[in-house]
Every structure is written in C-alpha cells, then in structure tokens.
Design an enzyme around this catalytic site. Structure first.
Site, PDB file in Angstrom:
ATOM      1  N   TYR A  14      41.740  -6.996  47.453  1.00 48.55           N
ATOM      2  CA  TYR A  14      42.994  -7.841  47.137  1.00 48.55           C
ATOM      3  C   TYR A  14      43.300  -7.381  45.846  1.00 48.55           C
ATOM      4  CZ  TYR A  14      41.669 -10.396  51.600  1.00 48.55           C
ATOM      5  OH  TYR A  14      41.339 -10.980  52.712  1.00 48.55           O
ATOM      6  N   ASP A  69      36.713 -18.555  57.311  1.00 46.42           N
ATOM      7  CA  ASP A  69      37.461 -19.121  58.349  1.00 46.42           C
ATOM      8  C   ASP A  69      36.811 -19.302  59.701  1.00 46.42           C
ATOM      9  OD1 ASP A  69      40.008 -19.297  56.885  1.00 46.42           O
ATOM     10  OD2 ASP A  69      41.096 -18.128  57.900  1.00 46.42           O
ATOM     11  N   LYS A  92      28.363  -4.260  53.412  1.00 51.08           N
ATOM     12  CA  LYS A  92      28.621  -3.310  54.484  1.00 51.08           C
ATOM     13  C   LYS A  92      27.745  -1.910  53.619  1.00 51.08           C
ATOM     14  CE  LYS A  92      30.170  -1.907  58.255  1.00 51.08           C
ATOM     15  NZ  LYS A  92      29.287  -2.048  59.605  1.00 51.08           N
ATOM     16  N   ASP A  99      36.581 -13.997  52.835  1.00 53.62           N
ATOM     17  CA  ASP A  99      37.763 -14.867  53.598  1.00 53.62           C
ATOM     18  C   ASP A  99      37.786 -14.795  54.887  1.00 53.62           C
ATOM     19  OD1 ASP A  99      40.360 -15.453  53.623  1.00 53.62           O
ATOM     20  OD2 ASP A  99      41.334 -13.530  53.345  1.00 53.62           O
ATOM     21  N   ASP A 123      29.311  -7.215  59.788  1.00 53.37           N
ATOM     22  CA  ASP A 123      29.839  -7.251  61.296  1.00 53.37           C
ATOM     23  C   ASP A 123      28.592  -8.128  61.955  1.00 53.37           C
ATOM     24  OD1 ASP A 123      28.289  -5.371  60.069  1.00 53.37           O
ATOM     25  OD2 ASP A 123      28.753  -3.957  62.080  1.00 53.37           O
TER      26      ASP A 123
END
Ligand code: NAD
Length: 353
Positions: free
Chosen positions: A138, A248, A188, A244, A220
C-alpha cells in the site's frame, strides 16, 4: 486527568461515540477530559477540508483519540483530495500509528451468529490480529507503464525495512505476554523476498520473549486455519495487506460489524481507537446503531493507552452481561431475544457497570 480527543464524525458516528463517552464517564468518573474534534464530512461542510490542522493538533496533544466513523453519500462526489477518508489517513499518519490491533472474540451469547460449524465455534474464539499499518504494497512504489511491446502494465512494490518489521513484532510479542503467549507470524516466505526478511527479523525478536511460542504460517494456509481451528490462535502478527484481508475474514467469524473495536498504536501509548464499521448512513438518526464496537474501543483505550485494566474488564463484562440477558440491537437480533434501540443498549450496559 487523561485528555481524550473525540472525533464523532458523520452518520452513526456521533450516536456510538455519545454512548461510549457516557460509559467512560460512568466507569471512571472525573478521570477524563474530552475535547471534541471536527473531522470527515462535517469538517468539509464547516471548514472546506476533512481534517483541519487544528483538529489534528488536538489529537496529537491528547493522550488518546477516539473516533466514530466518517463519510456518507453527501460527500461521495467531493474532489478526491478532500474526501472524508483523506481525513482518516491524515489522522493515522499525523499520530504516527503503525500497528493496527483487531481483536476477534466471540461473545458466548452470540455464538449462534458465528457462521462456522457449531462444534468449531463452541471451542471459543479469542485472538488478536496485529497488522502492520504503514509499509508493504500500500505504501510501496505504484506504477502504471507500457511494456516495450506496447502492452499496458502496472506494478506495486512490497517493501519492508528491518526496523518496520522489528517494531511491529515487538507489539505482537508484548500482547502475547499478557495473553496465552502464542504468536503466529503470517507471511509468504516461500515466494516473497520481503517475507523472508520478515521471518528472519521476527525470529530474532522472538529471542527476547523466550516464554512466547512462535509459529509461522503462509498467508494462504493462515486463511484456512482461521476458519478450521480459530481457537488455536492467540496473537497473529502480519504485514499490511495480509492483515487487511485476514482481519476482515476474522470479523465475519465473530459476527456483526457493529461489535468489533480496533486500536492503532505507535511508539508511545497515544493510540487511535475506532470501531471497524463505517458511518452506516442507512440507519443514521434512527437509534438503530449498535454502540458496542465503539464502547469496546473505549475498553481497549483504557487497557492499551492508560493501563486501566480493571475498568476495561468491567466494560467488557457489562457488555457480556447485556448479551447474556438476551438484549439485542437490530444487527444482532435473533428469534427468542429482545430487540432494543442503540440508546437502550447504552443504558443497559451503563446500568451493569
Ligand atoms: P458501513 O460499515 O457504514 O455499513 C455497512 C452495513 O453495516 C450497513 O448496512 C450498516 O447499517 C451496518 N452497520 C455498520 N455499523 C453498524 C452498527 N454500529 N450497528 C448496526 N449496523 C451497522 O459501511 P459502508 O456502508 O460501506 O460505508 C458507509 C460510509 O462509511 C461510506 O461513506 C464509507 O466511505 C464510510 N466508511 C467509513 C469508515 C471509517 O470511518 N473508518 C470505514 C468504512 C466506511
């Protein structure tokens, strides 16, 4: 006396903030001084910008900032540089917060709202996501370009410095020390170089917390395990984008958006506390908004910024007691429970403090 900058914001913001201030005044009378600050759509209307310099200054000088929500259809078409969300980014930046803390806790009386299988929900869900807030994709270089073959292309760079990883890892380990002492670092590292640095630095920081058990998960896999065995998580530490998405996912596991608080912390204890929901223009002014997410922000503020642990516990227990009594705002109402308004929810929580 602790100084709290209060940003009611727009839509249901003033309703949920009003309820939270009443709770704070009841739980620790005379302990706080509140200063109201204009931000968001209301500040655009009054001052022509979403975050006037004076508002930010008040937040920077306060011991903590409590924010309702900003935005709404009235300001959807204002120029991008003065959109209400700009105010949000501005206040986060101005307060130099870099760690976003989101608890995912299922209140036992709301277990039926959990979309996971009953046998999974019944094991209990109580973990915290510590998300890095100022680095990663970001904030890396964003670029749209044309390839030598004339094809349109774009890239966003994921970049982390050792310092950025180290400070967020410390936040996670410190939280774990006050909880069940398990940190899961999510990355990752099988593919991303930035994740390999992440893992290396987190392992180094872990040496300073020998009592804490450190696990690593690829993002994942983490997204699967969160819905398979959520009870096994205590503190999850992860970079901005992964956090992020996972936060959620976690918010859905524990039910209504109106129930979930969050904190953003920096190097000092001056945090920014805000519920995860927006200004909910569809229910604003109808006394339907659930104030619990913001009231729990108040509890987080007492715990993380002011070290007022017993007062924070009392607020959380009062919320639990109200839910146990079967009282529900419309967003969490189910058959067999009692439907109440947002302001009644506030009164019921206060009467149990
Ligand atoms: P939203 O979170 O405001 O609402 C989504 C749905 O959840 C709505 O149906 C709403 O009624 C419900 N809801 C939200 N909070 C609730 C509560 N406390 N009690 C009961 N129900 C609740 O998201 P949205 O509709 O996508 O956005 C509305 C506005 O809020 C937009 O202008 C958006 O930009 C802004 N927004 C602000 C923030 C913030 O200030 N941090 C965050 C997200 C969205």
């Amino acid at each position: 006396m602790k100084k709290i900058a209060v940003i009611p914001g727009d839509g249901i913001g003033p309703e949920v903030i009003g309820a939270t201030l009443d709770v704070l005044k009841k739980v620790a009378p005379g302990a706080f001084e509140f200063e109201e600050v204009a931000m968001g759509g209301n500040a655009i209307d009054k001052y022509g910008e979403p975050l006037p310099a004076e508002s930010l200054k008040i937040c920077q000088n306060a011991d903590a900032t409590l924010l309702g929500a900003v935005g709404g259809p009235k300001w959807d078409n204002v120029p991008p540089e003065i959109r209400p969300e700009r105010g949000l980014l501005g206040v986060r930046k101005g307060l130099k917060v870099f760690a976003n803390i989101r608890p995912a806790k299922i209140f036992a009386p709301l277990a039926s709202a959990c979309p996971l299988r009953k046998d999974i929900a019944e094991k209990g869900i109580d973990f915290i996501i510590v998300r890095e807030l100022t680095g990663g994709i970001y904030f890396g270089k964003h670029e749209a370009f044309t390839t030598p073959d004339g094809e349109k292309a774009a890239r966003d760079v994921m970049e982390y410095t050792e310092h950025e990883i180290r400070r967020i890892a410390h936040v996670g380990f410190k939280m774990a020390m006050n909880r069940r002492k398990i940190v899961t670092s999510v990355d990752k590292a099988n593919i991303l170089t930035s994740s390999r640095l992440w893992r290396e630095v987190v392992e180094d920081v872990a040496k300073e917390y020998p009592e804490v058990k450190l696990n690593h998960l690829y993002v994942d896999n983490a997204s699967m395990q969160l819905i398979r065995v959520p009870n096994e998580f205590d503190v999850i530490v992860t970079e901005n984008t992964f956090g992020d998405i996972l936060s959620d996912e976690a918010s859905q596991i524990v039910g209504s958006i109106g129930m979930i608080p969050s904190a953003s912390l920096g190097d000092n204890n001056r945090g920014l506390y805000e519920p995860i929901h927006g200004s909910a223009p569809d229910i604003a002014g109808q006394d339907k908004a659930n104030p619990i997410g913001t009231i729990l922000c108040g509890a987080m503020m007492l715990r993380y910024s002011f070290g007022m642990m017993s007062e924070a516990d009392r607020i959380e227990k009062a919320v639990d007691d109200v839910l146990k009594a079967g009282l529900r705002t419309p967003d969490i109402f189910t058959e067999g429970t009692t439907l109440i308004t947002g302001s009644k929810m506030r009164d019921e929580i206060i009467s149990r403090l």
